[in-house]
Design a protein around this motif. Structure first.
Motif, PDB file in Angstrom:
ATOM      1  N   LEU A  88       2.489   3.070  10.940  1.00 50.20           N
ATOM      2  CA  LEU A  88       2.057   4.035   9.937  1.00 50.20           C
ATOM      3  C   LEU A  88       0.673   3.623   9.445  1.00 50.20           C
ATOM      4  N   VAL A  89      -0.303   4.518   9.601  1.00 52.22           N
ATOM      5  CA  VAL A  89      -1.685   4.255   9.202  1.00 52.22           C
ATOM      6  C   VAL A  89      -1.997   5.106   7.971  1.00 52.22           C
ATOM      7  N   TYR A  90      -2.513   4.470   6.926  1.00 57.32           N
ATOM      8  CA  TYR A  90      -2.776   5.189   5.678  1.00 57.32           C
ATOM      9  C   TYR A  90      -4.233   5.013   5.271  1.00 57.32           C
ATOM     10  N   ILE A  91      -4.883   6.111   4.891  1.00 57.96           N
ATOM     11  CA  ILE A  91      -6.256   6.086   4.409  1.00 57.96           C
ATOM     12  C   ILE A  91      -6.244   6.099   2.885  1.00 57.96           C
ATOM     13  N   SER A  92      -6.913   5.108   2.301  1.00 55.25           N
ATOM     14  CA  SER A  92      -6.940   4.982   0.852  1.00 55.25           C
ATOM     15  C   SER A  92      -8.390   4.891   0.371  1.00 55.25           C
ATOM     16  N   ILE A  93      -8.577   4.506  -0.885  1.00 51.00           N
ATOM     17  CA  ILE A  93      -9.890   4.535  -1.517  1.00 51.00           C
ATOM     18  C   ILE A  93     -10.199   3.170  -2.117  1.00 51.00           C
ATOM     19  N   TRP A 121       2.399  -1.337   9.674  1.00 51.41           N
ATOM     20  CA  TRP A 121       1.482  -0.526   8.875  1.00 51.41           C
ATOM     21  C   TRP A 121       0.051  -1.034   8.928  1.00 51.41           C
ATOM     22  N   THR A 122      -0.852  -0.090   8.651  1.00 56.38           N
ATOM     23  CA  THR A 122      -2.279  -0.384   8.508  1.00 56.38           C
ATOM     24  C   THR A 122      -2.799   0.447   7.340  1.00 56.38           C
ATOM     25  N   VAL A 123      -3.565  -0.168   6.453  1.00 52.27           N
ATOM     26  CA  VAL A 123      -4.191   0.543   5.337  1.00 52.27           C
ATOM     27  C   VAL A 123      -5.696   0.303   5.388  1.00 52.27           C
ATOM     28  N   LEU A 124      -6.443   1.391   5.370  1.00 54.93           N
ATOM     29  CA  LEU A 124      -7.909   1.331   5.329  1.00 54.93           C
ATOM     30  C   LEU A 124      -8.385   1.980   4.039  1.00 54.93           C
ATOM     31  N   ARG A 125      -9.169   1.246   3.266  1.00 51.48           N
ATOM     32  CA  ARG A 125      -9.811   1.812   2.076  1.00 51.48           C
ATOM     33  C   ARG A 125     -11.273   2.096   2.380  1.00 51.48           C
ATOM     34  N   PRO A 173      -2.477  -1.948  17.511  1.00 53.79           N
ATOM     35  CA  PRO A 173      -1.260  -2.406  16.834  1.00 53.79           C
ATOM     36  C   PRO A 173      -1.443  -2.443  15.319  1.00 53.79           C
ATOM     37  N   PRO A 174      -0.347  -2.440  14.557  1.00 55.03           N
ATOM     38  CA  PRO A 174      -0.434  -2.538  13.092  1.00 55.03           C
ATOM     39  C   PRO A 174      -1.255  -3.754  12.674  1.00 55.03           C
ATOM     40  N   ALA A 175      -2.117  -3.559  11.663  1.00 52.88           N
ATOM     41  CA  ALA A 175      -3.044  -4.628  11.280  1.00 52.88           C
ATOM     42  C   ALA A 175      -2.980  -4.969   9.802  1.00 52.88           C
ATOM     43  N   GLY A 176      -2.077  -4.337   9.037  1.00 50.48           N
ATOM     44  CA  GLY A 176      -2.013  -4.603   7.608  1.00 50.48           C
ATOM     45  C   GLY A 176      -3.214  -4.018   6.887  1.00 50.48           C
ATOM     46  N   ARG A 177      -3.619  -4.659   5.816  1.00 47.77           N
ATOM     47  CA  ARG A 177      -4.804  -4.219   5.066  1.00 47.77           C
ATOM     48  C   ARG A 177      -6.047  -4.681   5.812  1.00 47.77           C
ATOM     49  N   VAL A 178      -6.812  -3.739   6.329  1.00 49.87           N
ATOM     50  CA  VAL A 178      -8.013  -4.064   7.090  1.00 49.87           C
ATOM     51  C   VAL A 178      -9.229  -4.059   6.162  1.00 49.87           C
TER      52      VAL A 178
END
Length: 249
Positions: A88-93, A121-125, A173-178
């Protein structure tokens, strides 16, 4: 190649992510309440199980400043678990954990939901898109004076560059908080406003206004900026040029 589901796939960012993933050979499903193939309502989860079947990756771009992002994310996460989605990849701020603005606070809550989901999961701010800054100034020029928040800087970034990064993360692959993504320049809002006026040929006095409240104070402190990650390359003037404002060099 993977089967990738994209929420918000018709939006400013999501549509460009979809294009890049398809160009790379992935099967992409675009979720929308009005989709002929995958009609889904994230507000109540209707249609999610059918759309999620067989998906390996979910890119969550859908968001609404009017609220409800946490409810939508809850439905999405539950459906992803049922379907055995691996990523699950999520785009944040940038600054969602520092700025006490309700929309940011909900985005931060969704980050925590993603992290605690049990899914890969991966989260990109990222910082604000050029499009958002442009839209704000366009709305403000309906007034005889262009009002900007005093003492506040912004670091706008190209949505094209964010889409490229998000598509690459979805295929990996899932990378956590990038690492965060910020635009190439941190500039005072007054400076950006004047660039907008020059680029669009409009004339307005620019009036900085000091806004009250804790959220405005956090923006003045630069809690939404990431100068150490100024990885974007396109400036606000280049964004305006691409829209036919400034003459292209």
């Amino acid at each position: 190649m993977s089967t990738i589901l994209v929420t918000g796939g018709t939006g400013t960012l999501g549509s460009q992510v979809v294009t890049r993933l398809r160009d790379a050979g992935h099967e992409v499903r675009v979720l929308s309440r009005h989709s002929a193939d995958h009609p889904v309502d994230l507000r109540n989860g209707a249609g999610l199980d059918a759309a999620m079947a067989g998906a390996e990756v979910v890119v969550h771009c859908a968001s609404s400043p009017r609220g409800g992002d946490d409810t939508a994310a809850g439905h999405l996460i539950e459906a992803a678990r049922r379907a055995g989605v691996g990523h699950l990849v999520y785009i944040s701020i940038v600054g969602v954990d520092q700025v006490p603005y309700s929309y940011y606070q909900v985005k931060h809550k969704v980050e925590r939901m993603v992290e605690e989901s049990g899914l890969g999961w991966t989260v990109l701010r990222t910082t604000q898109f050029h499009d958002l800054v442009h839209g704000y100034f366009r709305a403000m020029t309906k007034l005889p004076v262009l009002l900007v928040p005093a003492g506040t800087r912004d670091q706008p970034i190209s949505v094209d560059e964010v889409a490229e990064r998000l598509a690459a993360l979805a295929a990996a692959p899932p990378a956590g908080r990038v690492p965060d993504m910020g635009g190439p320049q941190s500039r005072d809002m007054t400076d950006l406003a004047r660039a907008y006026l020059r680029g669009t040929g409009r004339r307005r006095p620019v009036l900085p206004v000091r806004l009250p409240g804790k959220a405005a104070a956090a923006f003045r402190r630069g809690a939404h900026l990431t100068p150490a990650h100024a990885v974007g390359t396109a400036t606000f003037e280049e964004f305006l040029s691409a829209r036919g404002a400034f003459p292209t060099p």
